[in-house]
Design a protein around this motif. Structure first.
Motif, PDB file in Angstrom:
ATOM      1  N   GLU B  66       0.832  -1.243   0.018  1.00  0.00           N
ATOM      2  CA  GLU B  66      -0.013  -0.234   0.193  1.00  0.00           C
ATOM      3  C   GLU B  66       0.975   1.109   0.000  1.00  0.00           C
ATOM      4  OE1 GLU B  66      -2.968   0.102  -0.394  1.00  0.00           O
ATOM      5  OE2 GLU B  66      -3.132  -2.064  -0.626  1.00  0.00           O
ATOM      6  N   LEU B  68       2.633   2.368   2.334  1.00  0.00           N
ATOM      7  CA  LEU B  68       2.781   2.939   3.727  1.00  0.00           C
ATOM      8  C   LEU B  68       4.303   2.815   4.163  1.00  0.00           C
ATOM      9  CD1 LEU B  68      -0.588   2.344   5.109  1.00  0.00           C
ATOM     10  CD2 LEU B  68       0.042   4.041   3.672  1.00  0.00           C
ATOM     11  N   ILE B  79       9.518   4.224   6.347  1.00  0.00           N
ATOM     12  CA  ILE B  79       8.065   4.854   6.129  1.00  0.00           C
ATOM     13  C   ILE B  79       7.929   5.150   4.621  1.00  0.00           C
ATOM     14  CG2 ILE B  79       6.881   6.678   6.964  1.00  0.00           C
ATOM     15  CD1 ILE B  79       6.716   4.915   9.041  1.00  0.00           C
ATOM     16  N   GLY B  80       6.846   5.019   4.239  1.00  0.00           N
ATOM     17  CA  GLY B  80       6.698   5.410   2.713  1.00  0.00           C
ATOM     18  C   GLY B  80       6.301   6.639   2.232  1.00  0.00           C
ATOM     19  N   LEU B  81       6.745   7.129   0.992  1.00  0.00           N
ATOM     20  CA  LEU B  81       6.330   8.510   0.683  1.00  0.00           C
ATOM     21  C   LEU B  81       4.639   8.589   0.464  1.00  0.00           C
ATOM     22  CD1 LEU B  81       8.953   9.390  -2.042  1.00  0.00           C
ATOM     23  CD2 LEU B  81       8.969   9.820   0.458  1.00  0.00           C
ATOM     24  N   ARG B  82       4.175   7.548   0.499  1.00  0.00           N
ATOM     25  CA  ARG B  82       2.614   7.959   0.457  1.00  0.00           C
ATOM     26  C   ARG B  82       2.008   8.588   1.793  1.00  0.00           C
ATOM     27  NH1 ARG B  82      -1.455   3.285  -1.464  1.00  0.00           N
ATOM     28  NH2 ARG B  82      -3.227   4.729  -1.566  1.00  0.00           N
ATOM     29  N   LEU B  83       2.662   8.416   2.915  1.00  0.00           N
ATOM     30  CA  LEU B  83       2.290   9.033   3.946  1.00  0.00           C
ATOM     31  C   LEU B  83       2.556  10.477   3.875  1.00  0.00           C
ATOM     32  CD1 LEU B  83       3.377   6.508   6.896  1.00  0.00           C
ATOM     33  CD2 LEU B  83       0.985   7.444   6.317  1.00  0.00           C
ATOM     34  N   LEU B  84       3.836  10.849   3.256  1.00  0.00           N
ATOM     35  CA  LEU B  84       3.854  12.171   3.121  1.00  0.00           C
ATOM     36  C   LEU B  84       3.127  12.831   2.356  1.00  0.00           C
ATOM     37  CD1 LEU B  84       6.258  14.298   3.933  1.00  0.00           C
ATOM     38  CD2 LEU B  84       7.572  13.645   2.036  1.00  0.00           C
ATOM     39  N   THR B  85       2.775  12.233   1.092  1.00  0.00           N
ATOM     40  CA  THR B  85       1.675  13.036   0.324  1.00  0.00           C
ATOM     41  C   THR B  85       0.267  13.085   0.985  1.00  0.00           C
ATOM     42  OG1 THR B  85       2.780  11.783  -1.564  1.00  0.00           O
ATOM     43  CG2 THR B  85       0.671  12.708  -1.915  1.00  0.00           C
ATOM     44  N   LEU B  86      -0.057  11.980   1.596  1.00  0.00           N
ATOM     45  CA  LEU B  86      -1.437  12.063   2.455  1.00  0.00           C
ATOM     46  C   LEU B  86      -1.452  13.333   3.231  1.00  0.00           C
ATOM     47  CD1 LEU B  86      -2.278   8.439   3.290  1.00  0.00           C
ATOM     48  CD2 LEU B  86      -3.742   9.877   1.852  1.00  0.00           C
ATOM     49  N   ALA B  87      -0.268  13.160   4.154  1.00  0.00           N
ATOM     50  CA  ALA B  87      -0.328  14.339   5.170  1.00  0.00           C
ATOM     51  C   ALA B  87      -0.007  15.666   4.613  1.00  0.00           C
ATOM     52  CB  ALA B  87       1.243  13.924   6.024  1.00  0.00           C
ATOM     53  N   SER B  88       0.491  15.799   3.454  1.00  0.00           N
ATOM     54  CA  SER B  88       0.849  17.188   3.062  1.00  0.00           C
ATOM     55  C   SER B  88      -0.554  17.941   2.539  1.00  0.00           C
ATOM     56  CB  SER B  88       2.077  17.300   1.973  1.00  0.00           C
ATOM     57  OG  SER B  88       1.329  16.752   0.739  1.00  0.00           O
ATOM     58  N   ARG B  89      -1.335  16.903   1.808  1.00  0.00           N
ATOM     59  CA  ARG B  89      -2.516  17.224   1.135  1.00  0.00           C
ATOM     60  C   ARG B  89      -3.376  17.763   2.180  1.00  0.00           C
ATOM     61  NH1 ARG B  89      -3.253  13.478  -3.351  1.00  0.00           N
ATOM     62  NH2 ARG B  89      -3.857  11.825  -2.057  1.00  0.00           N
TER      63      ARG B  89
END
Lengths: 271, 271
Positions: B66, B68, B79-89
């Motif tokens: 996923e 994450l 930790i995956g970049l996906r979290l960064l993207t979710l958080a930044s949005r």
DNA sequence: ATCGAAAGTTCCATTATTCGGAACATAATT
DNA sequence: AATTATGTTCCGAATAATGGAACTTTCGAT
């Protein structure tokens, strides 16, 4: 630590059906809420996800329980702060970002314009860092932001470092959304731009993603070619002319090379 | 949008056992990896989590699937970049942050020191934004950072806005870790500080969390008292004397009040 | 290079969790 | 007050997660 931030995982994100497993469904929900313009009511989510009401309710409850979502006083759902905390820790400790940072600052000082660092994930670029000068508009939000590779300087620079097979595999099924009148319109335009980029070693973005915004970008690749990234110098078209971009190109390329060198040294010659 | 960023959800995070459900266990893993100093090998995680090997392996695989988590080329997890993207949005779209932003900038310009915005979550403060001046060290990482409320200016200011029952419920089971020699040592010291803060309307942090760092902070509360937050002006002790902090206090309080007013207006008089 | 041990991966019957329809509750609207 | 839209709870059926063990690969020492 490793330079590898993953080159895999570029699944088509938009609306992949058939979510695998419990986690997949939950993460889809997170995405859905994160992508929305604001807090969502239960029903808003219900209509966008194709889950039965009971199921959706429980899923949301679980996400809230874990702090991944939050409920405001009107009962609407929004992304939880826990994600921000998780992400910020990993960002702060990201070695690649840390190694690149001083180079980004130097580049910003020399050019006076905004400098970006982004990594390629599938067909998207995710911005890992941004250093801006005095006069630029504050755009914190760029960090973590994901943009299509084909219409950004960093993205095209990174794509140019792929071999032909990999490149083709990634860009053949793309949807070329015309963000501006200068956005590349199809795969053939992209391929021809990429071959130019390969020839000269750096990429331009001439208002291809956002009107009035231009940049020069250079690719960064890990030794094993597993990770691709790029840095760029970006500014408004009225200030940043093509001549200026050309003049900065060698600096950008040099900075990218320095980052690669530092990364190699930091990780030791192993592997 | 709502001002509510949640006042619930302050579960004890450290190492709660009995993770509830599938998601709970997976998020614990995320926490575990995020908290580590660097990428973790499978065995490192295995020894810290109390899962059987097969189970852990599958859980990690799902997280990686996923986005994450990510696996570096040495097979270590981060930790995956996906979290960064979710958080930044979610960060970019956070209304409270957006409303506060201009006020933070004004405060930064007037004082010349770093300004923070943080919200209270349980017994921790999570920093939502930070505006720093020229001369300060770059500390991007602060955004998203979680710190104990009892030893930070923003945290104590926010705590002071709780009623006695709520305050007691939150701080009675705290562990008072002595970060510096000035850190409040127990609940009685905290309570007496809080009563002073209530009396004067703003809080100090005199090197209580980090040696050499001081601040003045003022509380922000939503109308319904559901959300608590605070802003602070922070600087190095050698530059930021107690007199200066005292002089800035009215400005900080005024800025906090302006943010509350703006928030009220923005949300309309509803509810 | 070879061996032994540690690390990492896969398999599958068992067990626990999620699913989803429907009934129930509450809030908004006419 | 009646009606509809919205949100919540329940429980048998369906599905996914569990965890022990077998298996493969990698690593370290000789």
């Amino acid at each position: 630590m490793s330079m590898d931030l993953g080159s895999e995982g570029g699944k088509n994100k938009g609306h992949r059906d058939r979510e695998t497993g419990t986690l997949g469904k939950l993460v889809s929900l997170l995405d859905l809420v994160a992508l929305a313009d604001g807090p969502m009511r239960f029903t808003d989510i219900l209509s966008l996800s194709d889950q039965p009401r009971g199921t959706l309710h429980r899923q949301l409850s679980h996400l809230v329980e874990e702090g991944l979502l939050e409920v405001d006083r009107d009962g609407r759902y929004l992304i939880g702060l826990r994600l921000l905390t998780l992400a910020s820790r990993s960002w702060a400790r990201n070695e690649f970002r840390a190694v690149a940072e001083p180079h980004l600052h130097r580049l910003q000082e020399v050019t006076g314009e905004t400098v970006h660092l982004g990594v390629l994930r599938g067909t998207e670029v995710i911005y890992l860092d941004k250093v801006e000068g005095r006069q630029s508009v504050r755009m914190y939000s760029q960090v973590g932001n994901a943009s299509p590779a084909y219409c950004t300087g960093v993205g095209k620079a990174a794509l140019s470092a792929l071999d032909d097979a990999e490149l083709d595999a990634r860009i053949s099924r793309l949807e070329y959304h015309p963000y501006t009148e200068h956005t590349l319109r199809d795969i053939s335009e992209l391929l021809s731009d990429v071959s130019e980029i390969r020839a000269r070693g750096y990429a331009f973005d001439l208002e291809e993603h956002e009107s009035g915004i231009c940049c020069v970008a250079a690719p960064i690749r890990s030794d094993d070619g597993h990770m691709l990234a790029g840095i760029s110098v970006t500014g408004p078209a009225y200030r940043v002319t093509l001549e200026k971009l050309r003049a900065w190109a060698p600096l950008v390329v040099a900075a990218a090379d320095s980052i690669m060198t530092d990364m190699r040294n930091r990780m030791g010659p192993k592997r």
